[in-house]
Design a protein around this motif. Structure first.
Motif, mmCIF file in Angstrom:
data_model
loop_
_atom_site.group_PDB
_atom_site.id
_atom_site.type_symbol
_atom_site.label_atom_id
_atom_site.label_comp_id
_atom_site.label_asym_id
_atom_site.label_seq_id
_atom_site.Cartn_x
_atom_site.Cartn_y
_atom_site.Cartn_z
ATOM 1 N N THR A 297 43.178 49.695 38.444
ATOM 2 C CA THR A 297 43.628 48.566 39.271
ATOM 3 C C THR A 297 43.099 48.698 40.693
ATOM 4 N N ASN A 298 43.213 49.890 41.254
ATOM 5 C CA ASN A 298 42.775 50.083 42.644
ATOM 6 C C ASN A 298 41.270 49.920 42.799
ATOM 7 N N VAL A 299 40.494 50.470 41.864
ATOM 8 C CA VAL A 299 39.045 50.420 42.045
ATOM 9 C C VAL A 299 38.528 48.987 41.937
ATOM 10 N N ILE A 300 39.138 48.166 41.070
ATOM 11 C CA ILE A 300 38.715 46.766 40.964
ATOM 12 C C ILE A 300 39.168 45.973 42.179
ATOM 13 N N ALA A 301 40.465 46.088 42.517
ATOM 14 C CA ALA A 301 41.018 45.302 43.624
ATOM 15 C C ALA A 301 40.383 45.693 44.950
ATOM 16 N N ASP A 302 40.273 46.979 45.221
ATOM 17 C CA ASP A 302 39.723 47.423 46.504
ATOM 18 C C ASP A 302 38.225 47.124 46.614
ATOM 19 N N SER A 303 37.502 47.192 45.503
ATOM 20 C CA SER A 303 36.071 46.884 45.544
ATOM 21 C C SER A 303 35.845 45.413 45.872
ATOM 22 N N LEU A 304 36.599 44.520 45.229
ATOM 23 C CA LEU A 304 36.460 43.091 45.522
ATOM 24 C C LEU A 304 36.891 42.772 46.942
ATOM 25 N N ALA A 305 37.894 43.494 47.447
ATOM 26 C CA ALA A 305 38.386 43.240 48.799
ATOM 27 C C ALA A 305 37.416 43.743 49.866
ATOM 28 N N SER A 306 36.530 44.671 49.493
ATOM 29 C CA SER A 306 35.650 45.282 50.491
ATOM 30 C C SER A 306 34.313 44.566 50.651
ATOM 31 N N ILE A 307 33.957 43.673 49.727
ATOM 32 C CA ILE A 307 32.650 43.032 49.797
ATOM 33 C C ILE A 307 32.707 41.811 50.716
ATOM 34 N N PRO A 308 31.587 41.423 51.319
ATOM 35 C CA PRO A 308 31.586 40.285 52.247
ATOM 36 C C PRO A 308 31.971 38.980 51.551
ATOM 37 N N ALA A 309 32.814 38.201 52.217
ATOM 38 C CA ALA A 309 33.184 36.864 51.746
ATOM 39 C C ALA A 309 32.477 35.849 52.638
ATOM 40 N N ILE A 310 31.614 35.022 52.049
ATOM 41 C CA ILE A 310 30.769 34.097 52.802
ATOM 42 C C ILE A 310 31.106 32.668 52.403
ATOM 43 N N VAL A 311 31.232 31.790 53.395
ATOM 44 C CA VAL A 311 31.479 30.367 53.144
ATOM 45 C C VAL A 311 30.168 29.606 53.336
ATOM 46 N N TYR A 312 29.791 28.843 52.321
ATOM 47 C CA TYR A 312 28.562 28.055 52.365
ATOM 48 C C TYR A 312 28.887 26.565 52.306
ATOM 49 N N ARG A 313 27.975 25.782 52.863
ATOM 50 C CA ARG A 313 28.013 24.329 52.709
ATOM 51 C C ARG A 313 26.750 23.917 51.969
ATOM 52 N N ARG A 314 26.920 23.190 50.878
ATOM 53 C CA ARG A 314 25.770 22.739 50.112
ATOM 54 C C ARG A 314 25.116 21.560 50.804
ATOM 55 N N ASP A 315 23.812 21.676 50.973
ATOM 56 C CA ASP A 315 23.018 20.615 51.599
ATOM 57 C C ASP A 315 21.858 20.308 50.662
ATOM 58 N N GLY A 316 22.095 19.372 49.739
ATOM 59 C CA GLY A 316 21.087 19.083 48.727
ATOM 60 C C GLY A 316 20.998 20.235 47.757
ATOM 61 N N ASP A 317 19.779 20.769 47.603
ATOM 62 C CA ASP A 317 19.572 21.893 46.690
ATOM 63 C C ASP A 317 19.728 23.247 47.371
ATOM 64 N N SER A 318 19.969 23.254 48.663
ATOM 65 C CA SER A 318 20.078 24.508 49.407
ATOM 66 C C SER A 318 21.504 24.709 49.917
ATOM 67 N N ARG A 319 21.744 25.899 50.430
ATOM 68 C CA ARG A 319 23.048 26.224 50.981
ATOM 69 C C ARG A 319 22.886 26.741 52.395
ATOM 70 N N VAL A 320 23.856 26.417 53.240
ATOM 71 C CA VAL A 320 23.847 26.864 54.630
ATOM 72 C C VAL A 320 25.149 27.603 54.896
ATOM 73 N N GLU A 321 25.066 28.808 55.441
ATOM 74 C CA GLU A 321 26.273 29.556 55.767
ATOM 75 C C GLU A 321 27.012 28.891 56.916
ATOM 76 N N VAL A 322 28.335 28.778 56.778
ATOM 77 C CA VAL A 322 29.171 28.135 57.793
ATOM 78 C C VAL A 322 30.035 29.217 58.433
ATOM 79 N N ALA A 323 29.612 29.663 59.604
ATOM 80 C CA ALA A 323 30.309 30.775 60.252
ATOM 81 C C ALA A 323 31.609 30.344 60.924
ATOM 82 N N ASP A 324 31.762 29.046 61.237
ATOM 83 C CA ASP A 324 32.953 28.596 61.958
ATOM 84 C C ASP A 324 33.962 27.898 61.047
ATOM 85 N N HIS A 325 33.809 28.033 59.736
ATOM 86 C CA HIS A 325 34.780 27.422 58.821
ATOM 87 C C HIS A 325 36.126 28.150 58.951
#
Length: 389
Positions: free
Chosen positions: A51-79
């Motif tokens: 339980t700890n290795v799964i939960a802590d591993s997912l909690a430690s990786i970067p969470a990035i918010v993107y906005r889809r713009d057509g076929d591409s994605r743009v990171e939204v740092a101020d979301h």
């Protein structure tokens, strides 16, 4: 039912007390199967470690918010969600703590719940983790779920499906998740019984029981008195090695059985493998090195990322897309697993070189994959500067 209620229902509006079906007894007792509760199961070191290795591993990786713009994605740092991942989802909980709690609850009980807190203008303002044991679930006439949450003061409030994040393990009815501990209850109970046997064995001084032979015939009360006196004086780890004194012609014969003969140690090792199999965690990640080699330990991290973390990351991303982001919006959350999926440095850079030579990637894209910023315009690499000097 009044006319206003009828018109509201036809328009798709829901009432918090418009209940059709209720799981009143389900939430507090979920996880209790074959005598092993989700909380008690964490006493098993393999369950806690997985339980700890799964939960802590997912909690430690970067969470990035993107906005889809057509076929591409743009990171939204101020979301707003991105700000929550950086500054904390609530006053008392950071994003890694929140995600670890949510995933651990889902692994152990089959369900993880969090309230979506919004400001007056409807903008995302926070996320409040809710322990599943405080939740009673009911189904509204519309078919959607409502969640009655009881706080530490005993007060209850009801949240509708659109007001919560509900992360679920695989379900039987499409509504409420069922924990994998309950699906393999016999396995968990068997491991628990093996641990209890080992604990009792050690509690008796790591010495098997024996036989006291008495000449003649004893009365029932004499037999009970002898058994009690013998256990009080010589039973337990604290009395291990104490001197045995017998009289009246009594003799002692010890049973010559070792833990290896009883296959106790092998049973406990196999129990760890069984629990790892339930959670799809490579045994070396929970410190079980019995079948470890240099080759399989090197690939355990990538295997873990591909077959364990990636499915859970996809579930989390899909639930945020359904619950947190507007239905008509083009935002999405991504849990970046690229760090787990990287190979050893030599293999990784050889792959980068092939991508550069074939034109699949340019140097800035390679730098981005490595987590580095692009080179600024007009910047000359050090090697090139030395070559032209």
């Amino acid at each position: 039912m009044g006319m206003i209620d009828t018109i509201a229902r036809m328009a798709g509006y829901e009432r918090r007390d418009d209940t059709r079906l209720s799981w009143d007894a389900l939430a507090p007792s979920i996880g209790y199967y074959a005598g092993v509760s989700a909380r008690a199961a964490e006493n098993l070191s393999a369950v806690l470690a997985c339980t700890n290795v799964i939960a802590d591993s997912l909690a430690s990786i970067p969470a990035i918010v993107y906005r889809r713009d057509g076929d591409s994605r743009v990171e939204v740092a101020d979301h707003p969600l991105k700000r929550l991942t950086m500054l904390g989802v609530s006053q008392g909980m950071t994003w890694p703590e929140f995600l670890a709690h949510l995933v651990a609850s889902t692994l152990l009980t089959g369900n993880g719940l969090a309230e979506i807190v919004r400001a007056g203008n409807g903008q995302l303002a926070g996320l409040e983790y809710i322990p599943w044991g405080r939740v009673t679930v009911s189904q509204l006439m519309s078919g959607r779920l409502a969640y009655a949450v009881t706080d530490t003061r005993g007060q209850t409030r009801r949240l509708l499906q659109g007001e919560v994040i509900h992360l679920r393990d695989r379900t039987d009815d499409g509504l409420i998740g069922r924990s994998r501990l309950s699906r393999a209850a016999d396995v968990v109970t068997g491991v628990d019984l093996a641990n209890r046997h080992a604990r009792n064995f050690l509690g008796n001084g790591a010495s098997p029981s024996g036989i006291v032979e008495v000449p003649g015939t004893m009365k029932p009360d004499q037999r009970a008195s002898l058994r009690t006196a013998f256990q009080d004086r010589h039973g337990g780890a604290d009395n291990a090695g104490s001197t045995l004194v017998l009289d009246g012609g009594m003799t002692w014969k010890a049973s010559q059985i070792s833990p290896e003969d009883a296959e106790l140690l092998e049973t406990r090792k196999f129990g760890t493998e069984e629990i790892c199999r339930l959670f799809q965690v490579p045994p070396p990640l929970v410190q079980d090195y019995s079948h470890n080699t240099f080759t399989n330990s090197e690939t355990a991290g990538r295997w873990f990322a591909m077959f364990t973390l990636a499915p859970w990351a996809r579930k989390i991303e899909a639930e945020f897309a359904r619950s947190v982001f507007p239905t008509s919006g083009n935002f999405e959350l991504e849990l970046d697993l690229s760090g787990f999926l990287r190979g050893d440095p030599k293999t990784r850079w050889d792959a980068h070189k092939i991508a550069l030579d074939t034109g699949v990637l340019d140097p800035d894209e390679v730098r981005q994959l490595e987590g580095w910023n692009p080179r600024g315009a007009g910047t000359t690499p050090v090697g090139e500067a030395e070559g032209t000097a």
